[in-house]
Design a protein around this motif. Structure first.
Motif, PDB file in Angstrom:
ATOM      1  N   ALA A  47       0.831  -1.203   0.000  1.00  0.00           N
ATOM      2  CA  ALA A  47       0.000   0.000   0.000  1.00  0.00           C
ATOM      3  C   ALA A  47       0.865   1.252   0.000  1.00  0.00           C
ATOM      4  O   ALA A  47       0.401   2.326  -0.377  1.00  0.00           O
ATOM      5  N   SER A  48       2.107   1.116   0.419  1.00  0.00           N
ATOM      6  CA  SER A  48       3.115   2.167   0.284  1.00  0.00           C
ATOM      7  C   SER A  48       4.157   1.713  -0.720  1.00  0.00           C
ATOM      8  O   SER A  48       4.426   0.509  -0.840  1.00  0.00           O
ATOM      9  N   MET A  49       4.754   2.679  -1.416  1.00  0.00           N
ATOM     10  CA  MET A  49       5.781   2.321  -2.386  1.00  0.00           C
ATOM     11  C   MET A  49       6.982   1.674  -1.700  1.00  0.00           C
ATOM     12  O   MET A  49       7.582   0.735  -2.226  1.00  0.00           O
ATOM     13  N   HIS A  50       7.329   2.191  -0.531  1.00  0.00           N
ATOM     14  CA  HIS A  50       8.495   1.679   0.184  1.00  0.00           C
ATOM     15  C   HIS A  50       8.079   1.189   1.562  1.00  0.00           C
ATOM     16  O   HIS A  50       7.637   1.977   2.400  1.00  0.00           O
ATOM     17  N   GLU A  51       8.204  -0.115   1.766  1.00  0.00           N
ATOM     18  CA  GLU A  51       7.889  -0.739   3.043  1.00  0.00           C
ATOM     19  C   GLU A  51       9.107  -1.520   3.531  1.00  0.00           C
ATOM     20  O   GLU A  51      10.088  -1.717   2.805  1.00  0.00           O
ATOM     21  N   ASP A  52       9.026  -1.998   4.766  1.00  0.00           N
ATOM     22  CA  ASP A  52      10.025  -2.938   5.264  1.00  0.00           C
ATOM     23  C   ASP A  52       9.860  -4.275   4.550  1.00  0.00           C
ATOM     24  O   ASP A  52       8.736  -4.633   4.175  1.00  0.00           O
ATOM     25  N   PRO A  53      10.954  -5.018   4.370  1.00  0.00           N
ATOM     26  CA  PRO A  53      12.312  -4.705   4.792  1.00  0.00           C
ATOM     27  C   PRO A  53      13.097  -4.028   3.675  1.00  0.00           C
ATOM     28  O   PRO A  53      12.732  -4.128   2.504  1.00  0.00           O
ATOM     29  N   GLU A  54      14.171  -3.329   4.029  1.00  0.00           N
ATOM     30  CA  GLU A  54      15.121  -2.929   3.003  1.00  0.00           C
ATOM     31  C   GLU A  54      15.799  -4.179   2.450  1.00  0.00           C
ATOM     32  O   GLU A  54      16.056  -5.135   3.179  1.00  0.00           O
ATOM     33  N   MET A  55      16.092  -4.158   1.134  1.00  0.00           N
ATOM     34  CA  MET A  55      16.666  -5.314   0.449  1.00  0.00           C
ATOM     35  C   MET A  55      17.975  -4.916  -0.234  1.00  0.00           C
ATOM     36  O   MET A  55      18.009  -4.647  -1.448  1.00  0.00           O
ATOM     37  N   PRO A  56      19.081  -4.858   0.516  1.00  0.00           N
ATOM     38  CA  PRO A  56      20.361  -4.501  -0.103  1.00  0.00           C
ATOM     39  C   PRO A  56      20.800  -5.536  -1.137  1.00  0.00           C
ATOM     40  O   PRO A  56      20.425  -6.717  -1.068  1.00  0.00           O
ATOM     41  N   ASN A  57      21.601  -5.082  -2.067  1.00  0.00           N
ATOM     42  CA  ASN A  57      22.138  -5.969  -3.105  1.00  0.00           C
ATOM     43  C   ASN A  57      23.532  -6.481  -2.739  1.00  0.00           C
ATOM     44  O   ASN A  57      24.303  -6.884  -3.601  1.00  0.00           O
ATOM     45  N   TYR A  58      23.832  -6.462  -1.479  1.00  0.00           N
ATOM     46  CA  TYR A  58      25.074  -6.995  -0.930  1.00  0.00           C
ATOM     47  C   TYR A  58      24.741  -7.508   0.465  1.00  0.00           C
ATOM     48  O   TYR A  58      23.687  -7.169   1.032  1.00  0.00           O
ATOM     49  N   GLY A  59      25.598  -8.333   1.039  1.00  0.00           N
ATOM     50  CA  GLY A  59      25.329  -8.784   2.400  1.00  0.00           C
ATOM     51  C   GLY A  59      25.997 -10.098   2.722  1.00  0.00           C
ATOM     52  O   GLY A  59      26.804 -10.625   1.952  1.00  0.00           O
ATOM     53  N   ARG A  60      25.613 -10.633   3.876  1.00  0.00           N
ATOM     54  CA  ARG A  60      26.158 -11.893   4.358  1.00  0.00           C
ATOM     55  C   ARG A  60      25.037 -12.902   4.510  1.00  0.00           C
ATOM     56  O   ARG A  60      23.937 -12.569   4.979  1.00  0.00           O
ATOM     57  N   ARG A  61      25.311 -14.130   4.131  1.00  0.00           N
ATOM     58  CA  ARG A  61      24.301 -15.180   4.248  1.00  0.00           C
ATOM     59  C   ARG A  61      23.870 -15.370   5.702  1.00  0.00           C
ATOM     60  O   ARG A  61      24.677 -15.302   6.616  1.00  0.00           O
ATOM     61  N   GLY A  62      22.567 -15.594   5.863  1.00  0.00           N
ATOM     62  CA  GLY A  62      22.045 -15.874   7.189  1.00  0.00           C
ATOM     63  C   GLY A  62      21.845 -14.657   8.066  1.00  0.00           C
ATOM     64  O   GLY A  62      21.498 -14.798   9.249  1.00  0.00           O
ATOM     65  N   ARG A  63      22.037 -13.463   7.517  1.00  0.00           N
ATOM     66  CA  ARG A  63      21.876 -12.233   8.290  1.00  0.00           C
ATOM     67  C   ARG A  63      20.638 -11.462   7.827  1.00  0.00           C
ATOM     68  O   ARG A  63      20.192 -11.596   6.692  1.00  0.00           O
TER      69      ARG A  63
END
Length: 272
Positions: free
Chosen positions: A172-188
């Motif tokens: 219903a909002s353009m931006h909601e949780d969660p943020e989805m970075p294009n980098y990171g660590r598995r399992g975090r």
């Protein structure tokens, strides 16, 4: 807070996402040398409204247009203008639509005329990384699993992954949780749960991952002036698996491209 969607709400979101997909498909044959991004913006607004929706970006956070149009070294959030596209350019077109109280948000980077092989390769890798990320959007995984898959694939090809700009939940909002970075660590990061809907959107630079924002308050470019590619899908978690709500089918139909890349994530056929 993650806002879980019902099956009925996911279907409404699919309708909004497909309006964006059809709009990008309508733009595909028009993206050519000599056309201006303002002309493309007008086509998009008409298409969105003809489908009973309103442009999702127009006026959002005071953005002035219906499309974010980002050529060459522009990463995202480029403002349409009257400068004609040139042969050899690439351009990321990010589009949103709002219908029945839910947003669709979807992007594709187009080639303009004949593009050099090194830039074609960037687009191929960036788009493939999108599906690498989508594969990890499944029950039991976490945000970091998606980001890790995208980052590892792109960096293995020598490309930079933008850190400051991320994908996001959508609804219903353009931006909601969660943020989805294009980098990171598995399992975090936050754990994926049934009924989540997210926009996964790798932003991949041919050179450094570093970026800069321009004085207009919107335009983001690569710091080294190298080109950047951006691809985005809306994805729901249904029965523990990723299900695409958006599609590149209309783009591919317009450009004569044959692809089975979406088949693994498609629960039902896309109709015209």
């Amino acid at each position: 807070m993650i806002i879980v969607k019902t099956r009925e709400e996911i279907e409404l979101m699919r309708e909004s996402a497909l309006i964006v997909s059809k709009t990008l498909g309508a733009l595909a044959p028009e993206v050519k040398p000599g056309v201006t991004t303002l002309e493309l913006d007008k086509i998009a607004e008409t298409c969105i409204r003809d489908h009973g929706a309103v442009p999702g970006f127009l006026g959002l956070y005071d953005f002035p247009n219906s499309l974010c149009m980002s050529p060459n070294e522009q990463v995202v959030h480029g403002i349409p203008n009257d400068k004609p596209l040139e042969n050899g350019d690439i351009i990321s077109i990010d589009c949103g639509a709002l219908k029945n109280g839910f947003y669709g948000d979807h992007a594709y980077t187009f080639e303009v005329g004949e593009v050099e092989p090194a830039t074609k390769k960037l687009l191929e890798v960036a788009k493939a990384s999108l599906y690498k990320g989508i594969e990890q959007f499944k029950f039991g995984n976490r945000v970091g699993d998606v980001g890790y898959a995208i980052q590892q694939y792109c960096e293995a090809h020598g490309y930079g992954i933008v850190r400051e700009l991320v994908g996001h939940g959508v609804g219903a909002s353009m931006h909601e949780d969660p943020e989805m970075p294009n980098y990171g660590r598995r399992g975090r990061g936050k754990k994926f749960i049934e009924g989540m809907v997210v926009a996964i959107e790798p932003m991949v630079n041919r050179g450094t991952h570093r970026i800069k924002q321009h004085r207009d308050g919107w335009t983001i470019t690569t710091r080294d002036g190298e080109p950047s590619a951006h691809f985005e899908h809306d994805v729901a978690l249904v029965d523990g698996k990723p299900e695409l709500l958006s599609t590149f089918k209309y783009i591919y139909d317009a450009l004569g491209i044959v692809s089975d890349e979406e088949d693994a994530f498609r629960a039902q056929p896309i109709t015209n």
